[in-house]
Design a protein around this motif. Structure first.
Motif, mmCIF file in Angstrom:
data_model
loop_
_atom_site.group_PDB
_atom_site.id
_atom_site.type_symbol
_atom_site.label_atom_id
_atom_site.label_comp_id
_atom_site.label_asym_id
_atom_site.label_seq_id
_atom_site.Cartn_x
_atom_site.Cartn_y
_atom_site.Cartn_z
ATOM 1 N N LEU A 1 -13.512 7.655 -5.816
ATOM 2 C CA LEU A 1 -12.771 5.912 -6.016
ATOM 3 C C LEU A 1 -13.357 5.663 -7.290
ATOM 4 N N TYR B 1 -13.617 2.750 -10.304
ATOM 5 C CA TYR B 1 -14.018 1.288 -10.554
ATOM 6 C C TYR B 1 -13.839 0.530 -11.391
ATOM 7 N N GLY C 1 -17.229 -8.678 -10.234
ATOM 8 C CA GLY C 1 -17.125 -7.098 -9.140
ATOM 9 C C GLY C 1 -16.375 -5.880 -9.308
ATOM 10 N N PRO C 2 -16.692 -4.581 -8.689
ATOM 11 C CA PRO C 2 -16.214 -4.103 -8.882
ATOM 12 C C PRO C 2 -14.361 -3.650 -8.504
ATOM 13 N N THR C 3 -13.702 -3.517 -9.445
ATOM 14 C CA THR C 3 -12.180 -3.525 -9.780
ATOM 15 C C THR C 3 -11.852 -2.061 -9.096
ATOM 16 N N PHE C 4 -10.926 -1.871 -7.586
ATOM 17 C CA PHE C 4 -10.502 -0.791 -7.298
ATOM 18 C C PHE C 4 -9.417 -0.291 -8.357
ATOM 19 N N LEU D 1 -20.882 4.205 -0.056
ATOM 20 C CA LEU D 1 -20.428 4.866 -1.557
ATOM 21 C C LEU D 1 -22.135 5.019 -2.142
ATOM 22 N N PHE E 1 -23.306 -7.334 -4.298
ATOM 23 C CA PHE E 1 -21.593 -7.129 -3.730
ATOM 24 C C PHE E 1 -21.297 -6.827 -1.979
ATOM 25 N N ILE F 1 -11.485 0.561 -0.193
ATOM 26 C CA ILE F 1 -13.254 -0.450 -0.208
ATOM 27 C C ILE F 1 -13.414 -1.276 -1.637
ATOM 28 N N TYR F 2 -12.677 -2.788 -1.375
ATOM 29 C CA TYR F 2 -12.814 -3.376 -1.785
ATOM 30 C C TYR F 2 -13.750 -4.072 -2.153
ATOM 31 N N PHE F 3 -14.309 -4.658 -3.202
ATOM 32 C CA PHE F 3 -15.907 -5.833 -3.770
ATOM 33 C C PHE F 3 -15.504 -6.797 -3.763
ATOM 34 N N GLY F 4 -16.575 -7.384 -2.974
ATOM 35 C CA GLY F 4 -16.320 -9.069 -4.235
ATOM 36 C C GLY F 4 -16.982 -8.640 -5.431
#
Lengths: 111, 121
Positions: A34, A36, A43-46, A99, B91, B110-113
């Motif tokens: 992935l 990001y 926060g990390p954005t996909f 991850l 996170f 997987i989505y993060f805040g």
């Protein structure tokens, strides 16, 4: 022992040109990767992903290439835009979905 | 659809105090993860819930950290007592399906805040 490495801490690219961000890994059991994007204090954005059974995945301006024999993947951004300026993290996962992140590459796109 | 939400966004506490971080995953996501980034280093895994069960807590640093997910919805991460080295950003992340290797091609991820920034002084 760092299993996912991003050896370039920073990259500077002119607007409109191609940005290429690289990532190397050591664990052949990873079966997906992935990317990001992270702005400061967020926060990390996909961004985009690739399965280990593929060698390329494309989404708009973003393309990820995977070379399993070299244990290397790269993210191409074409054309680069000033809004792309951020820190980019490469992450790898296996069946555990735990991850493993690289240390990130800071991309700066200048006019 | 609301994303992964975390509270508080920032917290400053004294060494020895207790802090509780909360995470609300994306609705319908059974998988919830906690990660943290300290001292500007890489983002590291802490633990993974599948619904209310701890699937993997191998990344939890020590027994001062306690994570719960009662009812399989939101999760809390408690640090008690907090130490200086606990400072960093925590996170939370969520995903719909387990074993992303099987579903990554179908758009699962997987989505993060936004993270909870913790400073221990």
């Amino acid at each position: 022992d760092q299993q996912v490495k991003q050896n370039s801490p920073s990259l500077s690219v002119q607007e409109g040109r191609i940005s290429i961000l690289n990532c190397d890994y050591t664990n052949s059991m990873f079966d997906y990767f992935l990317w990001y994007k992270k702005y400061p204090a967020e926060g990390p954005t996909f961004l985009i992903s690739i399965s280990s059974i593929k060698d390329k995945n494309e989404d708009g301006r973003f393309t990820v290439f995977l070379n399993k024999s070299a244990k290397h993947l790269s993210l191409h951004i074409v054309p680069s835009q000033p809004g792309d300026s951020a820190v980019y993290f490469c992450a790898a996962g296996d069946y555990t979905d735990k991850l493993i992140f690289g240390t990130g590459t800071r991309l700066q796109v200048f006019p | 659809e609301a994303g992964v939400t975390q509270f508080p966004s920032h917290s400053v506490i004294e060494k020895g105090q207790t802090v509780t971080l909360r995470c609300d995953p994306i609705s319908g996501h059974d998988n919830l993860y906690w990660y943290r980034r300290v001292m500007g280093k890489e983002i590291k895994f802490l633990l993974h819930f599948v619904k209310e069960s701890k699937q993997d807590e191998s990344g939890m640093p020590n027994n001062r950290f306690l994570a719960e997910r009662t009812g399989g919805t939101y999760s809390t991460l408690k640090v008690q007592p907090a130490e200086l080295e606990d400072s960093g950003v925590y996170f939370c992340a969520s995903s719909r399906e387990y074993d992303l290797g099987l579903s990554i091609g179908a758009g699962n991820t997987i989505y993060f805040g936004e993270g909870s920034w913790l400073t221990v002084v």
